[in-house]
Design a protein around this motif. Structure first.
Motif, PDB file in Angstrom:
ATOM      1  N   PRO A 131      80.632  30.055  89.794  1.00  0.00           N
ATOM      2  CA  PRO A 131      81.590  28.898  89.332  1.00  0.00           C
ATOM      3  C   PRO A 131      81.439  28.667  87.851  1.00  0.00           C
ATOM      4  CG  PRO A 131      79.972  28.171  91.506  1.00  0.00           C
ATOM      5  CD  PRO A 131      79.294  29.301  90.757  1.00  0.00           C
ATOM      6  N   ILE A 132      82.646  28.921  87.246  1.00  0.00           N
ATOM      7  CA  ILE A 132      82.752  28.814  85.862  1.00  0.00           C
ATOM      8  C   ILE A 132      81.971  27.476  85.214  1.00  0.00           C
ATOM      9  CG2 ILE A 132      84.930  27.684  85.736  1.00  0.00           C
ATOM     10  CD1 ILE A 132      84.098  30.330  83.430  1.00  0.00           C
ATOM     11  N   GLU A 133      82.101  26.200  85.657  1.00  0.00           N
ATOM     12  CA  GLU A 133      81.588  24.817  85.251  1.00  0.00           C
ATOM     13  C   GLU A 133      80.104  25.222  85.099  1.00  0.00           C
ATOM     14  OE1 GLU A 133      84.057  24.860  87.443  1.00  0.00           O
ATOM     15  OE2 GLU A 133      85.499  23.755  86.587  1.00  0.00           O
ATOM     16  N   GLU A 134      79.447  25.516  86.276  1.00  0.00           N
ATOM     17  CA  GLU A 134      78.054  25.865  86.301  1.00  0.00           C
ATOM     18  C   GLU A 134      77.460  26.616  85.259  1.00  0.00           C
ATOM     19  OE1 GLU A 134      76.119  26.420  90.121  1.00  0.00           O
ATOM     20  OE2 GLU A 134      77.596  25.446  91.065  1.00  0.00           O
ATOM     21  N   ALA A 135      78.278  27.922  85.118  1.00  0.00           N
ATOM     22  CA  ALA A 135      77.943  29.043  84.495  1.00  0.00           C
ATOM     23  C   ALA A 135      77.856  28.480  82.893  1.00  0.00           C
ATOM     24  CB  ALA A 135      78.807  30.336  84.699  1.00  0.00           C
ATOM     25  N   ALA A 136      78.992  27.780  82.553  1.00  0.00           N
ATOM     26  CA  ALA A 136      79.129  27.320  81.270  1.00  0.00           C
ATOM     27  C   ALA A 136      78.033  26.545  80.789  1.00  0.00           C
ATOM     28  CB  ALA A 136      80.428  26.645  81.061  1.00  0.00           C
ATOM     29  N   ASP A 137      77.632  25.528  81.525  1.00  0.00           N
ATOM     30  CA  ASP A 137      76.374  24.682  81.332  1.00  0.00           C
ATOM     31  C   ASP A 137      75.268  25.522  81.123  1.00  0.00           C
ATOM     32  OD1 ASP A 137      78.009  22.542  81.281  1.00  0.00           O
ATOM     33  OD2 ASP A 137      77.535  22.113  83.600  1.00  0.00           O
ATOM     34  N   THR A 139      74.724  28.700  80.382  1.00  0.00           N
ATOM     35  CA  THR A 139      74.971  29.552  79.235  1.00  0.00           C
ATOM     36  C   THR A 139      74.945  29.001  77.903  1.00  0.00           C
ATOM     37  OG1 THR A 139      76.513  31.055  80.681  1.00  0.00           O
ATOM     38  CG2 THR A 139      76.870  31.183  78.315  1.00  0.00           C
ATOM     39  N   LEU A 140      75.600  27.669  77.821  1.00  0.00           N
ATOM     40  CA  LEU A 140      75.447  26.991  76.246  1.00  0.00           C
ATOM     41  C   LEU A 140      74.206  26.500  76.080  1.00  0.00           C
ATOM     42  CD1 LEU A 140      79.191  26.167  76.545  1.00  0.00           C
ATOM     43  CD2 LEU A 140      78.170  27.871  74.956  1.00  0.00           C
ATOM     44  N   PHE A 169      84.342  25.970  78.809  1.00  0.00           N
ATOM     45  CA  PHE A 169      83.507  26.377  77.731  1.00  0.00           C
ATOM     46  C   PHE A 169      83.380  25.430  76.702  1.00  0.00           C
ATOM     47  CE2 PHE A 169      80.654  30.156  78.217  1.00  0.00           C
ATOM     48  CZ  PHE A 169      80.993  30.295  79.720  1.00  0.00           C
ATOM     49  N   ASP A 170      84.607  24.928  76.217  1.00  0.00           N
ATOM     50  CA  ASP A 170      84.656  23.981  75.143  1.00  0.00           C
ATOM     51  C   ASP A 170      84.008  22.533  75.454  1.00  0.00           C
ATOM     52  OD1 ASP A 170      85.862  25.700  73.507  1.00  0.00           O
ATOM     53  OD2 ASP A 170      87.857  24.920  73.649  1.00  0.00           O
ATOM     54  N   ARG A 171      84.491  22.336  76.608  1.00  0.00           N
ATOM     55  CA  ARG A 171      83.662  20.973  77.109  1.00  0.00           C
ATOM     56  C   ARG A 171      82.019  21.086  77.122  1.00  0.00           C
ATOM     57  NH1 ARG A 171      87.899  20.548  80.646  1.00  0.00           N
ATOM     58  NH2 ARG A 171      87.044  21.439  82.245  1.00  0.00           N
ATOM     59  N   ALA A 172      81.717  22.072  77.569  1.00  0.00           N
ATOM     60  CA  ALA A 172      80.241  22.441  77.698  1.00  0.00           C
ATOM     61  C   ALA A 172      79.656  22.314  76.368  1.00  0.00           C
ATOM     62  CB  ALA A 172      79.875  23.640  78.602  1.00  0.00           C
ATOM     63  N   LEU A 173      80.297  23.137  75.529  1.00  0.00           N
ATOM     64  CA  LEU A 173      79.603  23.251  74.132  1.00  0.00           C
ATOM     65  C   LEU A 173      79.819  22.003  73.517  1.00  0.00           C
ATOM     66  CD1 LEU A 173      78.910  25.310  71.866  1.00  0.00           C
ATOM     67  CD2 LEU A 173      81.570  25.362  71.226  1.00  0.00           C
ATOM     68  N   MET A 174      80.712  21.252  73.518  1.00  0.00           N
ATOM     69  CA  MET A 174      80.936  19.684  73.073  1.00  0.00           C
ATOM     70  C   MET A 174      79.862  18.926  73.658  1.00  0.00           C
ATOM     71  SD  MET A 174      82.385  20.039  70.403  1.00  0.00           S
ATOM     72  CE  MET A 174      83.337  21.500  69.887  1.00  0.00           C
ATOM     73  N   ALA A 175      79.352  18.726  74.989  1.00  0.00           N
ATOM     74  CA  ALA A 175      78.608  18.021  75.390  1.00  0.00           C
ATOM     75  C   ALA A 175      77.123  18.312  75.062  1.00  0.00           C
ATOM     76  CB  ALA A 175      78.715  18.463  77.092  1.00  0.00           C
ATOM     77  N   LEU A 176      76.585  19.440  74.354  1.00  0.00           N
ATOM     78  CA  LEU A 176      75.218  19.586  74.083  1.00  0.00           C
ATOM     79  C   LEU A 176      74.827  18.950  73.195  1.00  0.00           C
ATOM     80  CD1 LEU A 176      75.345  23.555  73.686  1.00  0.00           C
ATOM     81  CD2 LEU A 176      74.123  22.333  75.585  1.00  0.00           C
ATOM     82  N   PRO A 177      73.236  18.312  73.385  1.00  0.00           N
ATOM     83  CA  PRO A 177      73.072  17.410  72.278  1.00  0.00           C
ATOM     84  C   PRO A 177      72.822  18.207  70.938  1.00  0.00           C
ATOM     85  CG  PRO A 177      71.349  17.864  73.770  1.00  0.00           C
ATOM     86  CD  PRO A 177      72.604  18.506  74.277  1.00  0.00           C
ATOM     87  N   ALA A 178      72.831  17.624  69.543  1.00  0.00           N
ATOM     88  CA  ALA A 178      72.697  18.209  68.542  1.00  0.00           C
ATOM     89  C   ALA A 178      71.282  18.962  68.315  1.00  0.00           C
ATOM     90  CB  ALA A 178      73.191  17.088  67.220  1.00  0.00           C
ATOM     91  N   ASP A 179      70.299  18.268  68.923  1.00  0.00           N
ATOM     92  CA  ASP A 179      68.964  18.862  68.492  1.00  0.00           C
ATOM     93  C   ASP A 179      68.282  19.262  69.699  1.00  0.00           C
ATOM     94  OD1 ASP A 179      68.933  16.328  69.964  1.00  0.00           O
ATOM     95  OD2 ASP A 179      67.530  15.346  68.921  1.00  0.00           O
TER      96      ASP A 179
END
Ligand code: ADP
Length: 180
Positions: A131-137, A139-140, A169-179
């Protein structure tokens, strides 16, 4: 294009065709175990590269889920192709670890080969059913964890086939913490 910076490395997403990314040193193939042409991403890459790619790759296989190997780019505009075998969702377990291993191995192989800019498709999210949502999390998160340890790689591009996959993928990328 959406971009985020992790140390010296830019992670970005685009909608497009992985076989048509002329400004990247390497593209990643969502390969099959035998490293043969196949459909989806593998079909597009092998068609663009020509038969020399399969001739070079077959002796490098078979590979296992989570594994990556490197070849030349043949008629592609990219010098290298890194071939990853993603997990089949529901069969190759644990899926999360195996998918993470694909990205980790591909990035380490790229770095060892002096690759500066690399592009990935969404491995396992087509025929392999992840599933793309699980994979995006997965992966990123993996990419953000691995890139600070790399010396050569400076750009990691995700090339998503559809606008809707890019949005995930954009949502998962933006949801990542900075550190991470
Ligand atoms: P897997 O067998 O690992 O699931 P697929 O090639 O079937 O690999 O698909 C992986 C993902 O790549 C899917 O989300 C699919 O929509 C997408 N895709 C298919 N063709 C291309 C292409 N030419 N460029 C980028 N992404 C593609």
């Amino acid at each position: 294009m959406t971009q985020r910076q992790f140390g010296n490395v830019t992670v970005e997403t685009v909608q497009g065709d992985i076989a048509n990314q002329p400004d990247l040193d390497a593209i990643v193939n969502a390969a099959n175990a035998e490293l043969r042409m196949g459909g989806g991403v593998a079909g597009a890459i092998h068609r663009a590269a020509g038969p020399g790619l399969e001739q070079e790759c077959i002796p490098l296989g078979p590979i296992k889920p989570g594994q990556a190997v490197i070849s030349g780019g043949h008629h592609l505009p990219n010098a290298h192709v890194i071939h990853c075998l993603g997990p089949v969702y529901g069969r190759d377990k644990p899926e999360e670890k195996l998918l993470a291993s694909c990205y980790r191995e591909a990035l380490l192989l790229a770095d060892q080969n002096g690759i500066v800019a690399i592009g990935f498709p969404a491995i396992s999210t087509g025929i392999f059913g992840y599933p793309i949502e699980e994979a995006a999390d997965v992966t990123l998160k993996t990419v953000a964890e691995v890139v600070p340890g790399l010396s050569n790689v400076r750009t990691v591009r995700f090339v998503l086939f559809s606008e809707s996959d890019k949005a995930v993928f954009d949502r998962a990328l933006m949801a990542l913490p900075a550190d991470l």
